[in-house]
Design a protein around this motif. Structure first.
Motif, PDB file in Angstrom:
ATOM      1  N   GLN A 195       0.825  -1.216   0.000  1.00  0.00           N
ATOM      2  CA  GLN A 195       0.000   0.000   0.000  1.00  0.00           C
ATOM      3  C   GLN A 195       0.863   1.273   0.000  1.00  0.00           C
ATOM      4  O   GLN A 195       0.742   2.130   0.872  1.00  0.00           O
ATOM      5  CB  GLN A 195      -0.955   0.008   1.201  1.00  0.00           C
ATOM      6  N   TYR A 196       1.737   1.370  -1.018  1.00  0.00           N
ATOM      7  CA  TYR A 196       2.602   2.538  -1.188  1.00  0.00           C
ATOM      8  C   TYR A 196       2.170   3.296  -2.455  1.00  0.00           C
ATOM      9  O   TYR A 196       2.720   3.063  -3.538  1.00  0.00           O
ATOM     10  CB  TYR A 196       4.071   2.121  -1.316  1.00  0.00           C
ATOM     11  N   PRO A 197       1.213   4.213  -2.374  1.00  0.00           N
ATOM     12  CA  PRO A 197       0.690   4.895  -3.576  1.00  0.00           C
ATOM     13  C   PRO A 197       1.762   5.664  -4.346  1.00  0.00           C
ATOM     14  O   PRO A 197       1.804   5.596  -5.588  1.00  0.00           O
ATOM     15  CB  PRO A 197      -0.372   5.846  -3.008  1.00  0.00           C
ATOM     16  N   SER A 198       2.617   6.400  -3.651  1.00  0.00           N
ATOM     17  CA  SER A 198       3.633   7.201  -4.349  1.00  0.00           C
ATOM     18  C   SER A 198       4.616   6.297  -5.087  1.00  0.00           C
ATOM     19  O   SER A 198       5.081   6.624  -6.183  1.00  0.00           O
ATOM     20  CB  SER A 198       4.373   8.107  -3.357  1.00  0.00           C
ATOM     21  N   MET A 199       4.943   5.148  -4.511  1.00  0.00           N
ATOM     22  CA  MET A 199       5.851   4.213  -5.156  1.00  0.00           C
ATOM     23  C   MET A 199       5.197   3.583  -6.380  1.00  0.00           C
ATOM     24  O   MET A 199       5.838   3.398  -7.422  1.00  0.00           O
ATOM     25  CB  MET A 199       6.280   3.141  -4.162  1.00  0.00           C
ATOM     26  N   VAL A 200       3.911   3.252  -6.271  1.00  0.00           N
ATOM     27  CA  VAL A 200       3.169   2.705  -7.414  1.00  0.00           C
ATOM     28  C   VAL A 200       3.130   3.730  -8.543  1.00  0.00           C
ATOM     29  O   VAL A 200       3.358   3.395  -9.721  1.00  0.00           O
ATOM     30  CB  VAL A 200       1.740   2.298  -6.988  1.00  0.00           C
ATOM     31  N   ASP A 201       2.870   4.992  -8.203  1.00  0.00           N
ATOM     32  CA  ASP A 201       2.856   6.072  -9.194  1.00  0.00           C
ATOM     33  C   ASP A 201       4.216   6.179  -9.894  1.00  0.00           C
ATOM     34  O   ASP A 201       4.305   6.298 -11.120  1.00  0.00           O
ATOM     35  CB  ASP A 201       2.511   7.386  -8.503  1.00  0.00           C
ATOM     36  N   TYR A 202       5.291   6.130  -9.140  1.00  0.00           N
ATOM     37  CA  TYR A 202       6.655   6.225  -9.692  1.00  0.00           C
ATOM     38  C   TYR A 202       6.919   5.058 -10.653  1.00  0.00           C
ATOM     39  O   TYR A 202       7.444   5.251 -11.761  1.00  0.00           O
ATOM     40  CB  TYR A 202       7.664   6.216  -8.550  1.00  0.00           C
ATOM     41  N   LEU A 203       6.556   3.852 -10.248  1.00  0.00           N
ATOM     42  CA  LEU A 203       6.827   2.673 -11.068  1.00  0.00           C
ATOM     43  C   LEU A 203       6.018   2.677 -12.360  1.00  0.00           C
ATOM     44  O   LEU A 203       6.502   2.262 -13.416  1.00  0.00           O
ATOM     45  CB  LEU A 203       6.520   1.404 -10.266  1.00  0.00           C
ATOM     46  N   VAL A 204       4.785   3.159 -12.294  1.00  0.00           N
ATOM     47  CA  VAL A 204       3.918   3.172 -13.481  1.00  0.00           C
ATOM     48  C   VAL A 204       4.280   4.308 -14.420  1.00  0.00           C
ATOM     49  O   VAL A 204       4.441   4.120 -15.632  1.00  0.00           O
ATOM     50  CB  VAL A 204       2.431   3.252 -13.061  1.00  0.00           C
ATOM     51  N   ASN A 205       4.421   5.516 -13.875  1.00  0.00           N
ATOM     52  CA  ASN A 205       4.603   6.703 -14.732  1.00  0.00           C
ATOM     53  C   ASN A 205       6.059   7.008 -15.076  1.00  0.00           C
ATOM     54  O   ASN A 205       6.348   7.514 -16.163  1.00  0.00           O
ATOM     55  CB  ASN A 205       3.967   7.929 -14.060  1.00  0.00           C
ATOM     56  N   LYS A 206       6.976   6.709 -14.166  1.00  0.00           N
ATOM     57  CA  LYS A 206       8.386   7.019 -14.402  1.00  0.00           C
ATOM     58  C   LYS A 206       9.133   5.822 -14.980  1.00  0.00           C
ATOM     59  O   LYS A 206       9.831   5.932 -15.985  1.00  0.00           O
ATOM     60  CB  LYS A 206       9.038   7.460 -13.084  1.00  0.00           C
ATOM     61  N   VAL A 207       8.994   4.674 -14.338  1.00  0.00           N
ATOM     62  CA  VAL A 207       9.733   3.481 -14.762  1.00  0.00           C
ATOM     63  C   VAL A 207       9.042   2.763 -15.922  1.00  0.00           C
ATOM     64  O   VAL A 207       9.677   2.031 -16.665  1.00  0.00           O
ATOM     65  CB  VAL A 207       9.911   2.520 -13.566  1.00  0.00           C
TER      66      VAL A 207
ATOM     67  N   ARG B  14      -6.039  -7.438  -2.794  1.00  0.00           N
ATOM     68  CA  ARG B  14      -5.791  -8.272  -1.608  1.00  0.00           C
ATOM     69  C   ARG B  14      -5.358  -7.426  -0.419  1.00  0.00           C
ATOM     70  O   ARG B  14      -5.674  -7.738   0.735  1.00  0.00           O
ATOM     71  CB  ARG B  14      -4.732  -9.324  -1.922  1.00  0.00           C
ATOM     72  N   SER B  15      -4.627  -6.343  -0.678  1.00  0.00           N
ATOM     73  CA  SER B  15      -4.180  -5.475   0.417  1.00  0.00           C
ATOM     74  C   SER B  15      -5.305  -4.589   0.936  1.00  0.00           C
ATOM     75  O   SER B  15      -5.195  -3.986   2.000  1.00  0.00           O
ATOM     76  CB  SER B  15      -3.015  -4.598  -0.056  1.00  0.00           C
ATOM     77  N   GLY B  16      -6.404  -4.468   0.152  1.00  0.00           N
ATOM     78  CA  GLY B  16      -7.538  -3.648   0.570  1.00  0.00           C
ATOM     79  C   GLY B  16      -7.394  -2.173   0.229  1.00  0.00           C
ATOM     80  O   GLY B  16      -8.157  -1.340   0.745  1.00  0.00           O
ATOM     81  N   SER B  17      -6.467  -1.828  -0.660  1.00  0.00           N
ATOM     82  CA  SER B  17      -6.230  -0.421  -0.997  1.00  0.00           C
ATOM     83  C   SER B  17      -7.129   0.029  -2.151  1.00  0.00           C
ATOM     84  O   SER B  17      -6.881  -0.314  -3.312  1.00  0.00           O
ATOM     85  CB  SER B  17      -4.760  -0.195  -1.358  1.00  0.00           C
ATOM     86  N   VAL B  18      -8.145   0.812  -1.839  1.00  0.00           N
ATOM     87  CA  VAL B  18      -9.029   1.361  -2.881  1.00  0.00           C
ATOM     88  C   VAL B  18      -8.253   2.347  -3.757  1.00  0.00           C
ATOM     89  O   VAL B  18      -8.405   2.373  -4.985  1.00  0.00           O
ATOM     90  CB  VAL B  18     -10.252   2.050  -2.235  1.00  0.00           C
ATOM     91  N   GLU B  19      -7.386   3.152  -3.130  1.00  0.00           N
ATOM     92  CA  GLU B  19      -6.632   4.177  -3.857  1.00  0.00           C
ATOM     93  C   GLU B  19      -5.744   3.562  -4.937  1.00  0.00           C
ATOM     94  O   GLU B  19      -5.753   3.999  -6.102  1.00  0.00           O
ATOM     95  CB  GLU B  19      -5.783   4.986  -2.867  1.00  0.00           C
ATOM     96  N   ILE B  20      -4.963   2.549  -4.574  1.00  0.00           N
ATOM     97  CA  ILE B  20      -4.059   1.926  -5.544  1.00  0.00           C
ATOM     98  C   ILE B  20      -4.843   1.121  -6.580  1.00  0.00           C
ATOM     99  O   ILE B  20      -4.498   1.121  -7.773  1.00  0.00           O
ATOM    100  CB  ILE B  20      -3.027   1.040  -4.818  1.00  0.00           C
ATOM    101  N   THR B  21      -5.911   0.458  -6.159  1.00  0.00           N
ATOM    102  CA  THR B  21      -6.756  -0.280  -7.105  1.00  0.00           C
ATOM    103  C   THR B  21      -7.304   0.666  -8.162  1.00  0.00           C
ATOM    104  O   THR B  21      -7.243   0.380  -9.372  1.00  0.00           O
ATOM    105  CB  THR B  21      -7.912  -0.979  -6.357  1.00  0.00           C
ATOM    106  N   LYS B  22      -7.832   1.793  -7.736  1.00  0.00           N
ATOM    107  CA  LYS B  22      -8.381   2.776  -8.686  1.00  0.00           C
ATOM    108  C   LYS B  22      -7.285   3.319  -9.606  1.00  0.00           C
ATOM    109  O   LYS B  22      -7.484   3.447 -10.819  1.00  0.00           O
ATOM    110  CB  LYS B  22      -9.034   3.917  -7.910  1.00  0.00           C
ATOM    111  N   PHE B  23      -6.109   3.617  -9.055  1.00  0.00           N
ATOM    112  CA  PHE B  23      -4.989   4.142  -9.853  1.00  0.00           C
ATOM    113  C   PHE B  23      -4.600   3.138 -10.943  1.00  0.00           C
ATOM    114  O   PHE B  23      -4.419   3.510 -12.118  1.00  0.00           O
ATOM    115  CB  PHE B  23      -3.799   4.438  -8.948  1.00  0.00           C
ATOM    116  N   LEU B  24      -4.456   1.866 -10.571  1.00  0.00           N
ATOM    117  CA  LEU B  24      -4.052   0.857 -11.548  1.00  0.00           C
ATOM    118  C   LEU B  24      -5.107   0.659 -12.627  1.00  0.00           C
ATOM    119  O   LEU B  24      -4.785   0.491 -13.817  1.00  0.00           O
ATOM    120  CB  LEU B  24      -3.759  -0.468 -10.833  1.00  0.00           C
TER     121      LEU B  24
END
Length: 534
Positions: A108-120, A140-150
């Motif tokens: 559940q690391y939104p900023s890291m997910v953003d970096y990996l998707v948009n930068k990497v 599975r982690s229950g993160s609505v924010e990251i699920t929506k972002f992906l």
């Protein structure tokens, strides 16, 4: 100082103990100093090792994790950027193709997910060895924010090959309303409809108390039919409807469907509805056999505990057919290579089942006995005789069932007798168990019985073995007979054993002498004689 004065080996590898993703202590092998520094979130040491020591930035530890992955785990974006700028490979995945994006979604690391998707520019739809994507791990982690972002960045709703469900189905099965709603505009109409059905079914209790009714029931096809089920006196009908939905969408061979059945059976047991619980669990077992699925090691133990509680605590009658069914199940498990790892534990469970049946047949207390027909007796004896004919032995000590039931260290369960248990011994002997069988230490059941033995009914148990032609002069690997292996303080038992050993056959004396003097005999006598001497 280590760099400048002692010229330490920068790439020396070692083993660390660190806290894993589920907060367990794990051994991490083939670890470099750089990986260790990143794993404990120390950017200064990371920089020192790279800039002063020229450390290998892409070194793979045993699991193929890198220092960069350790930085992702710590959610240290500054360290991640530093490592990437100095040549770290952002696309290196852990063994099992577990990517850094999956890790960040799971943690559940939104900023890291953003970096990996948009930068990497990571692949959002990469799958690990179980077919699960970063989207699945986010759900599975229950993160609505990251699920929506992906989902907004074209992550697909892919069915995995382990649980056979999509991320959306998983959210529905676990009753995650907010997560389900996140998928509304990112799935097909059929996926959305089935997700809503599963979501509703997950709140219903799911399983009927009578599986027989399923054969005659079909799912509702109109709102009117469904509305007829939504009333207080039709809870069971609504549960059947929920079960039918599960069957249709995730099928009989799905572990989640089996979990639904098992947990409902446990709830029935808590309500003292034991018969319904057994129907539930036998149904689950039949499905697992049909679809070659392995059940958890404590599955059989649940049955045995409830049998014992039902009979010896609540004083209820156990259906004979349920006990006979358990003999078939345990025999199947013991003969299957799938369960070899838990063989010894399952053999103990079988022993407990035989003890329950023994008390029903031979108990001195009337409230423990059950009225049995001749056919019942025959079925029980045939079932146990079939099992004793297989001559099952524990992997660890080579103990037979008769060894186990004459050993004071054999673990019992609540509501059952401790061991040694003369009732179980009597039943096993009556069903053909060998009273002179050896374990890996050369001990017979008689040896087991007299070692560290409690005094209760001890002579009764010794006589039971002796009258079944147990040889009290058999010696174990230490050259000891049962008499010689028992504590000297049991004077009464020693005298009893001596009395029973007064009359002894000459061939037994000869065999004992050969073993005690360690004469060579294996290549001299026939196979039958060698077996007798042993």
């Amino acid at each position: 100082m280590l760099f400048t004065r002692f010229k330490s080996e920068i790439e020396a590898l070692g083993t660390n103990t660190l806290t894993s993703i589920d907060n367990r202590l794990d051994l991490v092998e083939e670890v470099s100093a750089l990986w260790a520094a990143a794993a404990v979130n120390n950017l200064d040491i990371v920089k020192l090792l790279i800039e002063r020591g020229n450390a290998n930035i892409n070194h793979l530890i045993k699991t193929h994790s890198t220092a960069l992955r350790a930085a992702y785990f710590q959610n240290n974006l500054e360290m991640v950027r530093y490592l990437v700028e100095h040549g770290a490979n952002p696309h290196q995945s852990k063994k099992g193709n577990y990517t850094n994006l999956m890790l960040s979604a799971c943690r559940q690391y939104p900023s890291m997910v953003d970096y990996l998707v948009n930068k990497v520019k990571c692949d959002n739809n990469a799958q690990d060895e179980n077919g699960q994507t970063a989207l699945y791990h986010a759900v599975r982690s229950g993160s609505v924010e990251i699920t929506k972002f992906l989902l907004e960045h074209v992550a697909m709703n892919i069915r995995d090959n382990k649980r056979k469900v999509t991320p959306l189905m998983r959210a529905a099965l676990f009753g995650e309303i907010s997560l389900v709603d996140t998928f509304k505009y990112y799935c097909t109409d059929l996926e959305w409809t089935e997700a809503k059905e599963l979501l509703a079914a997950s709140f219903s209790g799911c399983v009927s108390q009578s599986f027989v009714l399923l054969q005659d029931r079909r799912e509702c096809e109109t709102p009117e039919q469904l509305n007829q089920l939504i009333c207080p006196n039709k809870k069971d009908a609504l549960r059947i409807e929920s079960l039918l939905i599960h069957q249709r969408i995730i099928d009989h061979d799905h572990s989640d469907y089996h979990d639904v059945i098992h947990h409902y059976g446990a709830r029935l047991a808590n309500e003292h509805k034991y018969h319904e619980c057994f129907r539930c669990w036998f149904y689950e077992f039949d499905l697992k056999i049909k679809y070659n699925m392995i059940f958890q090691s404590d599955f059989l133990n649940h049955f045995i505990f409830l049998f014992a509680k039902m009979k010896f605590n609540n004083k209820l009658t156990i259906p004979i057919e349920d006990l006979l069914q358990m003999f078939k199940i345990t025999n199947h498990v013991l003969m299957s290579d799938y369960y070899r790892e838990n063989f010894d534990a399952n053999l103990i469970i079988l022993l407990h089942l035989i003890t329950i049946v023994g008390r029903i047949i031979h108990s001195e207390y009337l409230d423990e006995k059950q009225e049995l027909s001749l056919n019942n007796y025959r079925d029980f004896y045939n079932s146990i005789a079939s099992i004793t004919s297989h001559q099952y032995r524990t992997i660890e000590t080579g103990s037979s069932l008769l060894h186990l039931c004459t050993n004071a260290s054999t673990e019992s369960i609540s509501f059952l007798n401790d061991y040694p248990c003369w009732i179980t011994t009597r039943l096993l002997i009556g069903c053909g168990a060998n009273v002179n069988v050896f374990d890996s230490d050369g001990n017979t059941p008689s040896h087991n019985l007299v070692k560290n033995i409690p005094m209760t009914n001890v002579l009764k148990k010794i006589n039971l073995l002796y009258n079944a032609d147990a040889h009290l002069d058999y010696i174990n690997n230490k050259g000891q007979t049962p008499l010689q292996s028992m504590p000297l303080l049991h004077i009464k038992i020693i005298e009893h054993l001596k009395k029973n050993m007064d009359v002894i056959r000459l061939k037994c004396c000869c065999a004992k002498l050969i073993r005690q003097q360690k004469f060579s005999y294996e290549n001299i006598f026939s196979t039958a004689l060698v077996g007798f001497i042993r």
